[in-house]
Design an enzyme around this catalytic site. Structure first.
Site, PDB file in Angstrom:
ATOM      1  N   GLU A 116       9.789  -5.652   4.347  1.00  0.00           N
ATOM      2  CA  GLU A 116       9.954  -7.022   3.859  1.00  0.00           C
ATOM      3  C   GLU A 116       9.732  -7.103   2.355  1.00  0.00           C
ATOM      4  O   GLU A 116      10.505  -7.745   1.627  1.00  0.00           O
ATOM      5  CB  GLU A 116       8.973  -7.962   4.575  1.00  0.00           C
ATOM      6  N   GLU A 172      -5.705  -8.048  14.237  1.00  0.00           N
ATOM      7  CA  GLU A 172      -5.096  -6.760  13.913  1.00  0.00           C
ATOM      8  C   GLU A 172      -6.124  -5.649  14.023  1.00  0.00           C
ATOM      9  O   GLU A 172      -5.796  -4.520  14.405  1.00  0.00           O
ATOM     10  CB  GLU A 172      -4.497  -6.786  12.508  1.00  0.00           C
ATOM     11  N   HIS A 209      -7.360 -34.105  14.897  1.00  0.00           N
ATOM     12  CA  HIS A 209      -6.260 -34.912  15.393  1.00  0.00           C
ATOM     13  C   HIS A 209      -5.148 -34.059  15.998  1.00  0.00           C
ATOM     14  O   HIS A 209      -4.016 -34.532  16.155  1.00  0.00           O
ATOM     15  CB  HIS A 209      -5.716 -35.790  14.258  1.00  0.00           C
ATOM     16  N   GLY A 249      -5.507  -2.233   4.354  1.00  0.00           N
ATOM     17  CA  GLY A 249      -4.726  -3.337   3.818  1.00  0.00           C
ATOM     18  C   GLY A 249      -5.413  -4.683   3.955  1.00  0.00           C
ATOM     19  O   GLY A 249      -5.447  -5.480   3.013  1.00  0.00           O
ATOM     20  N   ARG A 250      -5.986  -4.961   5.117  1.00  0.00           N
ATOM     21  CA  ARG A 250      -6.620  -6.270   5.329  1.00  0.00           C
ATOM     22  C   ARG A 250      -8.006  -6.365   4.702  1.00  0.00           C
ATOM     23  O   ARG A 250      -8.651  -7.403   4.799  1.00  0.00           O
ATOM     24  CB  ARG A 250      -6.654  -6.604   6.816  1.00  0.00           C
ATOM     25  N   LYS A 273       0.826  -1.206   0.000  1.00  0.00           N
ATOM     26  CA  LYS A 273       0.000   0.000   0.000  1.00  0.00           C
ATOM     27  C   LYS A 273       0.858   1.253   0.000  1.00  0.00           C
ATOM     28  O   LYS A 273       0.642   2.184  -0.780  1.00  0.00           O
ATOM     29  CB  LYS A 273      -0.949  -0.005   1.203  1.00  0.00           C
ATOM     30  N   LYS A 288       7.541  -2.003  13.800  1.00  0.00           N
ATOM     31  CA  LYS A 288       8.212  -1.582  12.569  1.00  0.00           C
ATOM     32  C   LYS A 288       9.236  -0.489  12.851  1.00  0.00           C
ATOM     33  O   LYS A 288      10.346  -0.496  12.301  1.00  0.00           O
ATOM     34  CB  LYS A 288       7.182  -1.068  11.559  1.00  0.00           C
TER      35      LYS A 288
END
Length: 486
Positions: A169, A310, A340, A224-225, A163, A452
């Site tokens: 990263e 978030e 399981h 963003g999400r 964005k 960050k």
């Protein structure tokens, strides 16, 4: 209050919540008091509901296939949205001879398209184009190295999604891919064609060296999400065709219309949110499990972890007061694998952990034995919900299960782009309702920003061990010393 609600092709069954009519009325009254329906209206009106960043959150516009005007500060955003759709569609028709797309992004720039592409590929692998998608989020070079080892440099494109176009990263990974192109002797003109950007910061992408025709914009009013519906979803269109991406948008748009127009007592996202509020108030829950009985939805819990934790992993409300208990820990994985691993704790653990079971009515493969597989899968799903709710009383108390463990069941008629879109939009709108009830801003993440900021001086200290960096505490400095003195 009926235990079954249907909307946008989905059906929500809340029967095992054991919420009686009086309790439903109390929950609906709470939603009204806390302004959940007012927040819904503000969302679709393009009002500034992301208060800390002074922005609207108008992601429903990204899937508004009706093209009805949607306004921010009196300006209709739909013409710009349509332009991006047209650019995406044209781009998908220009990829002749391309074998690989390396999709770089993290968080909201990764989980949405990764989930959708994986789900569609798992169900209909032959319907996707032969182009291979390689999703890379982690800055750990091992993930990127795995993708590069599979890609063919002369027929590869790298899609850089950020964005701000400053995400550490993603930009680090992008520079490494560009170096990989150069190591394989791509000419400057080939390199220009090979790098594509999806961003709300067009100028930063240009400064990075991306040509304007290879930049797909979105806008600061897209969180963003909540961004998979924008050009962030370009990998979906690349792999499965722009028409599949439109089907994905159509399912979400149908859920938008339901959420916008349905009365509170029939509103699926609101009712789904209220089951969580009820479990917090009644059982004091601190965790919630998301268990899709579909291998194609294996990434749904991770996508929901970001959406929920978030958005709502916060203590202070919008007005500065300490909030009620907010987001529980969200975890999960695909059924029946999950039975399981952690289902033992769901049945007999000391905590009550409610579950959202998600099931698909139609088999999800083309195998000749698919119907038999699917019957066993659905039988497991229904049995686990029943066992959690009713428990069992055995002669040996050690073997007994207490029951009283609540769950929802969400049915998809089939796993396809349309119903996947409606499912993700259902949980997005659920998040909006929860944020309103908890008095939180669902669209910022100040805690993420702190980490960050702190990473930058630590990175500098790793590069220059002899240089003193501010903002590093004694313990971290000792750890740096240990690392750099080995």
């Amino acid at each position: 209050m009926l235990p079954l609600i249907s909307a946008a092709g989905l059906t929500l069954d809340t029967a095992y919540q054991q919420i009686n009519p009086a309790q439903w009325q109390d929950l609906l009254s709470l939603a009204h008091e806390r302004g959940a329906l007012d927040k819904r209206q503000a969302l679709f009106a393009g009002q500034t509901i992301n208060h800390s960043e002074q922005r609207a959150a108008l992601h429903p516009a990204l899937r508004n296939l009706s093209m009805q005007p949607m306004l921010i500060d009196g300006t209709d955003v739909m013409p710009e949205v349509k332009q991006v759709w047209q650019k995406m569609s044209a781009f998908c028709n220009q990829l002749i001879g391309i074998t690989d797309i390396i999709c770089l992004g993290i968080g909201g720039s990764d989980w949405g398209p990764r989930l959708v592409c994986d789900a569609l590929y798992q169900v209909r692998p032959k319907e996707g184009k032969s182009i291979r998608l390689h999703f890379v989020a982690n800055v750990d070079s091992a993930e990127l190295a795995t993708a590069l080892a599979k890609a063919q440099p002369n027929s590869t494109r790298v899609l850089v999604t950020s964005k701000t176009f400053t995400t550490l990263e993603t930009i680090r990974n992008a520079r490494t891919v560009i170096n990989w192109f150069k190591q394989h002797q791509l000419t400057p003109s080939q390199l220009k064609k090979s790098v594509i950007a999806v961003t709300a910061n067009v100028q930063a992408a240009k400064d990075f060296g991306v040509t304007e025709e290879n930049i797909f914009p979105f806008w600061d009013w897209v969180g963003g999400r909540f961004s998979v519906w924008s050009a962030v979803g370009l990998p979906i269109a690349i792999k499965f065709g722009f028409s599949a991406f439109e089907d994905f948008l159509a399912g979400a748009h149908a859920m938008d219309l339901h959420f916008r127009d349905a009365p509170a007592h029939e509103n699926m996202p609101l009712l789904l949110a209220l089951t969580l509020i009820h479990n917090q108030r009644t059982h004091g829950i601190q965790a919630k499990a998301i268990v899709p009985y579909a291998h194609g939805l294996r990434f749904l819990p991770e996508w929901l972890q970001q959406l929920e934790m978030e958005s709502h992993g916060k203590t202070i409300g919008i007005d500065g007061s300490v909030s009620d208990p907010t987001s529980p820990v969200v975890f999960g994985s695909a059924g029946s694998n999950s039975q399981h691993s952690y289902f033992q704790m769901l049945h007999q653990g000391q905590q009550i952990i409610p579950v959202d079971f998600i099931a698909v009515r139609e088999p999800m493969s083309q195998l000749s034995e698919a119907a038999e597989h699917h019957q066993l899968l659905i039988a497991n799903c229904l049995a686990q919900a029943q066992a959690l709710a009713n428990g069992s009383e055995e002669k040996n108390a050690y073997d007994s299960c207490p029951g009283g463990r609540p769950s929802n069941l969400i049915w998809l008629p089939r796993l396809d782009a349309y119903h996947l879109g409606s499912l993700l939009a259902l949980y997005e709108h659920r998040a909006l309702c929860l944020g309103a009830i908890w008095n939180l801003n669902s669209f910022d993440q100040p805690g993420v920003e702190l980490g960050k900021r702190l990473a930058k001086p630590i990175q500098e200290a790793l590069k220059n061990p002899q240089q003193v960096s501010e903002g590093i505490d004694a313990i971290t400095q000792a750890r740096l010393n240990w690392l750099t003195q080995q």
